[in-house]
Design an enzyme around this catalytic site. Structure first.
Site, PDB file in Angstrom:
ATOM      1  N   LYS A  22      -0.135   9.909  17.007  1.00  0.00           N
ATOM      2  CA  LYS A  22      -0.089  10.780  15.824  1.00  0.00           C
ATOM      3  C   LYS A  22      -1.505  10.927  15.239  1.00  0.00           C
ATOM      4  CE  LYS A  22       1.081   8.970  11.650  1.00  0.00           C
ATOM      5  NZ  LYS A  22       0.123   9.246  10.563  1.00  0.00           N
ATOM      6  N   ASN A  23      -2.221   9.799  15.137  1.00  0.00           N
ATOM      7  CA  ASN A  23      -3.513   9.838  14.441  1.00  0.00           C
ATOM      8  C   ASN A  23      -4.648  10.357  15.309  1.00  0.00           C
ATOM      9  OD1 ASN A  23      -2.117   8.973  12.279  1.00  0.00           O
ATOM     10  ND2 ASN A  23      -2.810   6.849  12.374  1.00  0.00           N
ATOM     11  N   CYS A 116      -0.772   8.662  -1.995  1.00  0.00           N
ATOM     12  CA  CYS A 116       0.583   8.464  -1.463  1.00  0.00           C
ATOM     13  C   CYS A 116       0.951   7.025  -1.828  1.00  0.00           C
ATOM     14  CB  CYS A 116       0.600   8.695   0.047  1.00  0.00           C
ATOM     15  SG  CYS A 116      -0.349   7.480   0.929  1.00  0.00           S
ATOM     16  N   ARG A 121      -5.946   7.185  -2.115  1.00  0.00           N
ATOM     17  CA  ARG A 121      -6.446   7.966  -0.965  1.00  0.00           C
ATOM     18  C   ARG A 121      -7.479   9.023  -1.389  1.00  0.00           C
ATOM     19  NH1 ARG A 121      -2.401   7.450   3.199  1.00  0.00           N
ATOM     20  NH2 ARG A 121      -4.013   8.055   4.686  1.00  0.00           N
ATOM     21  N   PRO A 122      -8.552   8.649  -2.085  1.00  0.00           N
ATOM     22  CA  PRO A 122      -9.564   9.644  -2.479  1.00  0.00           C
ATOM     23  C   PRO A 122     -10.241  10.257  -1.250  1.00  0.00           C
ATOM     24  CG  PRO A 122     -10.394   7.426  -2.784  1.00  0.00           C
ATOM     25  CD  PRO A 122      -8.946   7.282  -2.426  1.00  0.00           C
ATOM     26  N   ILE A 123     -10.944  11.368  -1.457  1.00  0.00           N
ATOM     27  CA  ILE A 123     -11.660  11.984  -0.320  1.00  0.00           C
ATOM     28  C   ILE A 123     -13.159  12.098  -0.632  1.00  0.00           C
ATOM     29  CG2 ILE A 123      -9.663  13.269   0.585  1.00  0.00           C
ATOM     30  CD1 ILE A 123     -10.895  15.800  -0.777  1.00  0.00           C
ATOM     31  N   ASP A 124     -13.637  11.227  -1.497  1.00  0.00           N
ATOM     32  CA  ASP A 124     -15.050  11.297  -1.904  1.00  0.00           C
ATOM     33  C   ASP A 124     -15.999  11.171  -0.717  1.00  0.00           C
ATOM     34  OD1 ASP A 124     -13.821   8.664  -2.008  1.00  0.00           O
ATOM     35  OD2 ASP A 124     -15.819   7.918  -2.483  1.00  0.00           O
ATOM     36  N   LEU A 125     -15.643  10.366   0.277  1.00  0.00           N
ATOM     37  CA  LEU A 125     -16.542  10.193   1.441  1.00  0.00           C
ATOM     38  C   LEU A 125     -16.548  11.450   2.312  1.00  0.00           C
ATOM     39  CD1 LEU A 125     -15.651   6.488   2.333  1.00  0.00           C
ATOM     40  CD2 LEU A 125     -17.592   7.329   0.982  1.00  0.00           C
ATOM     41  N   ASP A 304      -2.324  -0.414  10.071  1.00  0.00           N
ATOM     42  CA  ASP A 304      -1.061   0.264  10.402  1.00  0.00           C
ATOM     43  C   ASP A 304      -0.080  -0.649  11.116  1.00  0.00           C
ATOM     44  OD1 ASP A 304      -2.538   3.530  11.117  1.00  0.00           O
ATOM     45  OD2 ASP A 304      -2.137   2.449   9.253  1.00  0.00           O
ATOM     46  N   ARG A 396       7.871  10.591  10.352  1.00  0.00           N
ATOM     47  CA  ARG A 396       6.493  11.100  10.362  1.00  0.00           C
ATOM     48  C   ARG A 396       5.701  10.530  11.520  1.00  0.00           C
ATOM     49  NH1 ARG A 396       3.288   9.704   5.586  1.00  0.00           N
ATOM     50  NH2 ARG A 396       1.811  10.866   6.855  1.00  0.00           N
TER      51      ARG A 396
HETATM   52  C1  EPZ Z   1      -6.284   7.183   8.813  1.00  0.00           C
HETATM   53  O1  EPZ Z   1      -6.118   7.507   7.458  1.00  0.00           O
HETATM   54  C2  EPZ Z   1      -4.881   7.113   9.402  1.00  0.00           C
HETATM   55  N1  EPZ Z   1      -4.221   8.418   9.266  1.00  0.00           N
HETATM   56  C3  EPZ Z   1      -4.070   6.044   8.674  1.00  0.00           C
HETATM   57  O2  EPZ Z   1      -2.797   5.963   9.308  1.00  0.00           O
HETATM   58  C4  EPZ Z   1      -4.783   4.704   8.848  1.00  0.00           C
HETATM   59  O3  EPZ Z   1      -4.079   3.703   8.129  1.00  0.00           O
HETATM   60  C5  EPZ Z   1      -6.218   4.816   8.312  1.00  0.00           C
HETATM   61  O4  EPZ Z   1      -6.911   5.893   8.979  1.00  0.00           O
HETATM   62  C6  EPZ Z   1      -7.013   3.544   8.512  1.00  0.00           C
HETATM   63  O5  EPZ Z   1      -7.027   3.209   9.861  1.00  0.00           O
HETATM   64  C7  EPZ Z   1      -4.550   9.407  10.132  1.00  0.00           C
HETATM   65  O6  EPZ Z   1      -5.399   9.256  10.982  1.00  0.00           O
HETATM   66  C8  EPZ Z   1      -3.788  10.695   9.958  1.00  0.00           C
HETATM   67  P1  EPZ Z   1      -9.474   6.052   5.840  1.00  0.00           P
HETATM   68  P2  EPZ Z   1      -7.415   7.880   6.540  1.00  0.00           P
HETATM   69  O7  EPZ Z   1     -10.190   7.279   5.381  1.00  0.00           O
HETATM   70  O8  EPZ Z   1      -8.360   8.680   7.335  1.00  0.00           O
HETATM   71  C9  EPZ Z   1     -10.562   4.808   1.405  1.00  0.00           C
HETATM   72  C10 EPZ Z   1      -0.464   5.775   9.412  1.00  0.00           C
HETATM   73  O9  EPZ Z   1       0.365   4.952   8.988  1.00  0.00           O
HETATM   74  N2  EPZ Z   1     -11.262   6.104   1.368  1.00  0.00           N
HETATM   75  O10 EPZ Z   1     -10.068   5.224   6.913  1.00  0.00           O
HETATM   76  O11 EPZ Z   1      -6.911   8.437   5.268  1.00  0.00           O
HETATM   77  C11 EPZ Z   1      -9.047   5.010   1.428  1.00  0.00           C
HETATM   78  O12 EPZ Z   1      -8.550   5.166   0.116  1.00  0.00           O
HETATM   79  C12 EPZ Z   1      -1.617   6.220   8.530  1.00  0.00           C
HETATM   80  O13 EPZ Z   1      -0.449   6.286  10.563  1.00  0.00           O
HETATM   81  C13 EPZ Z   1     -12.062   6.387   0.264  1.00  0.00           C
HETATM   82  O14 EPZ Z   1     -12.183   5.588  -0.657  1.00  0.00           O
HETATM   83  O15 EPZ Z   1      -7.998   6.430   6.298  1.00  0.00           O
HETATM   84  C14 EPZ Z   1      -8.548   3.754   2.068  1.00  0.00           C
HETATM   85  O16 EPZ Z   1      -8.458   2.728   1.088  1.00  0.00           O
HETATM   86  C15 EPZ Z   1      -1.604   5.536   7.180  1.00  0.00           C
HETATM   87  N3  EPZ Z   1     -12.699   7.588   0.215  1.00  0.00           N
HETATM   88  C16 EPZ Z   1      -9.663   3.413   3.061  1.00  0.00           C
HETATM   89  O17 EPZ Z   1     -10.818   4.148   2.644  1.00  0.00           O
HETATM   90  C17 EPZ Z   1     -12.592   8.511   1.223  1.00  0.00           C
HETATM   91  O18 EPZ Z   1     -13.218   9.586   1.134  1.00  0.00           O
HETATM   92  C18 EPZ Z   1      -9.327   3.807   4.511  1.00  0.00           C
HETATM   93  O19 EPZ Z   1      -9.139   5.178   4.527  1.00  0.00           O
HETATM   94  C19 EPZ Z   1     -11.773   8.201   2.329  1.00  0.00           C
HETATM   95  C20 EPZ Z   1     -11.123   6.989   2.382  1.00  0.00           C
END
Ligand code: EPZ
Length: 416
Positions: A22-23, A116, A121-125, A304, A396
């Site tokens: 999925k990811n 969620c 889940r911010p997107i600042d990065l 995960d 999902r």
């Molecule tokens: C991906 O989510 C996966 N989803 C998640 O899988 C997985 O748990 C996660 O990576 C970590 O491995 C998909 O690939 C669709 P991150 P993503 O950005 O990209 C913080 C599942 O169950 N963060 O690595 O959203 C964030 O809040 C799902 O299959 C910021 O602060 O993960 C989190 O605490 C759940 N700012 C941490 O980083 C940002 O701009 C990891 O997030 C982005 C993230």
């Protein structure tokens, strides 16, 4: 909202083939926007999130056809760079379209993605990286509009190795002028899969799987066929299913090194596990020991898989400490496991799990995708009947779960 009915105590035996990841498939489907032609993606799992991604691509003007486990995306007539709020709300992974859309149109408009149940889940990065490439964002009326006259390569240092931010920046940088370097990049296998897909399109991406990824911008990207990697989290979930039901299961057509951290923990707990090429066999033991788990970015222990291991450890011999360092609020399945007789105490971002002899079936609620999977595992091992509510979360990320588990001897059915 749908529910699973599970009669516990059945050993899982036989063989199961996991679906495509999925990811991996979600960012790759988003990346088809870059090709301006027709891409055929193989091993696409039939999941709710993939269905939403198809709707999103169609809303942008792509023509998407499903042929068995392939998805053919023709994005030659894409005519929009705006993602409807209703679609954004369905799945936060629509965020992955920011990079490809600014690369293709120099513009993107999305509604601010919500958090969620596992965290804000911010997107600042994501935004920091895209801004470094020359995208200017304006936020108004809950929408985020990004514009870039032309994308220019940049050096980007991620404060945290965010998977999504790494993927968005990679995809935008394929069309940026000059060279982009991402430092402290995420190293997950799905990042490597995205690099391989982008390079097949004609992009020039190097270093995925390490913490430094280099991208040289190109002018045009072609259309191609591509098969995604197997789902390492689904594979890990089935390994735990065999161990927790004391079964004898072969999980095949997988890439074992993608779940090294999970294999190591199961072996440490005393699970009888053999790796053989693209297969892993788990013969469950009568009992297993508690172990400590700490989730970390890849190649550390996968967040995960944390919920699934917590279920497994709730009936281990001895005490385990499960620490979640990636998401702020990803221990909620402990409450539901307690309802089944587990002895779990939450202290900050850790769960102290005292093994009990057995879990007993009752009605529990899935609060997110992997918590739902953990409750299915608990139901498979528990005494009596377990009802798992809100299984749309599980749909999902797990394709044909009832069918796959029933074929292995589980007594599970679903009512929608
Ligand atoms: C991906 O989510 C996966 N989803 C998640 O899988 C997985 O748990 C996660 O990576 C970590 O491995 C998909 O690939 C669709 P991150 P993503 O950005 O990209 C913080 C599942 O169950 N963060 O690595 O959203 C964030 O809040 C799902 O299959 C910021 O602060 O993960 C989190 O605490 C759940 N700012 C941490 O980083 C940002 O701009 C990891 O997030 C982005 C993230």
């Amino acid at each position: 909202m749908g529910r699973f009915l599970i009669e516990g105590g059945k050993k899982l035996e036989g063989e199961v083939k996991v679906s495509g990841a999925k990811n991996a498939v979600l960012p790759i489907l988003a990346g088809t926007v870059l090709s301006q032609g027709e891409c055929r993606i193989g091993r696409v799992p039939k999941l709710r999130d993939v269905k939403v991604m198809k709707e999103v691509l169609e809303s942008l003007g792509a023509v998407v056809k499903e042929e068995n486990d392939e998805m053919v995306v023709d994005s030659s007539n894409l005519d929009s760079y705006e993602i409807a709020d209703s679609l954004m709300r369905k799945m936060r992974a629509t965020v992955f379209l920011m990079g490809p859309l600014v690369a293709r149109f120099g513009q993107v408009k999305i509604s601010q993605p919500g958090g969620c149940s596992i965290g804000p889940r911010p997107i600042d990065l994501h935004l920091k990286g895209l801004k470094a490439l020359g995208v200017e964002f304006v936020q108004k009326h809950g929408c985020l509009e990004g514009k870039a006259k032309n994308l220019k390569g940049a050096e980007i240092h991620l404060d945290f190795p965010s998977v999504g931010a790494t993927e968005n920046i990679m995809m935008a940088a394929t069309r940026a002028k000059g060279k982009t370097v991402i430092y402290n990049a995420a190293r997950e296998p799905e990042i490597v899969d995205l690099q391989n897909f982008l390079n097949r399109l004609g992009a020039k991406v190097r270093g995925a799987g390490t913490d430094v990824i280099k991208i040289k911008g190109v002018d045009k990207l072609k259309s191609i066929d591509y098969q995604v990697i197997p789902d390492r989290i689904e594979a890990g979930t089935f390994l735990v299913a065999s161990a927790i039901t004391k079964g004898d299961l072969i999980v095949n057509d997988i890439i074992p090194e993608h779940i090294e951290s999970v294999i190591a923990k199961l072996v440490e707990a005393g699970v009888n596990l053999q790796v053989d090429g693209d297969k892993i066999r788990v013969k469950g033991n009568i009992s297993w020991d508690g172990v400590n788990i700490k989730t970390l970015p890849y190649p550390g222990f996968a967040t995960d898989m944390q919920a699934q291991l917590m279920t497994f450890l709730s009936i281990a011999k001895g005490t385990s400490v499960v620490t979640e360092t990636i998401f702020e609020n990803r221990l909620k399945h402990a409450d539901e496991l307690r309802r089944m007789g587990a002895n779990i105490k939450i202290e900050g971002n850790s769960a102290i799990v005292q093994g009990v002899n057995k879990l007993s079936g009752t009605t529990v609620e899935a609060t997110d995708l992997r918590a739902g999977a953990a409750l299915v595992l608990a139901g498979l091992a528990a005494e009596g009947e377990t009802i798992v509510e809100n299984i749309y979360h599980i749909d999902r990320g797990y394709e044909r779960l009832t069918e796959k588990l029933s074929n292995l001897g589980a007594q599970i059915s679903r009512t929608d």
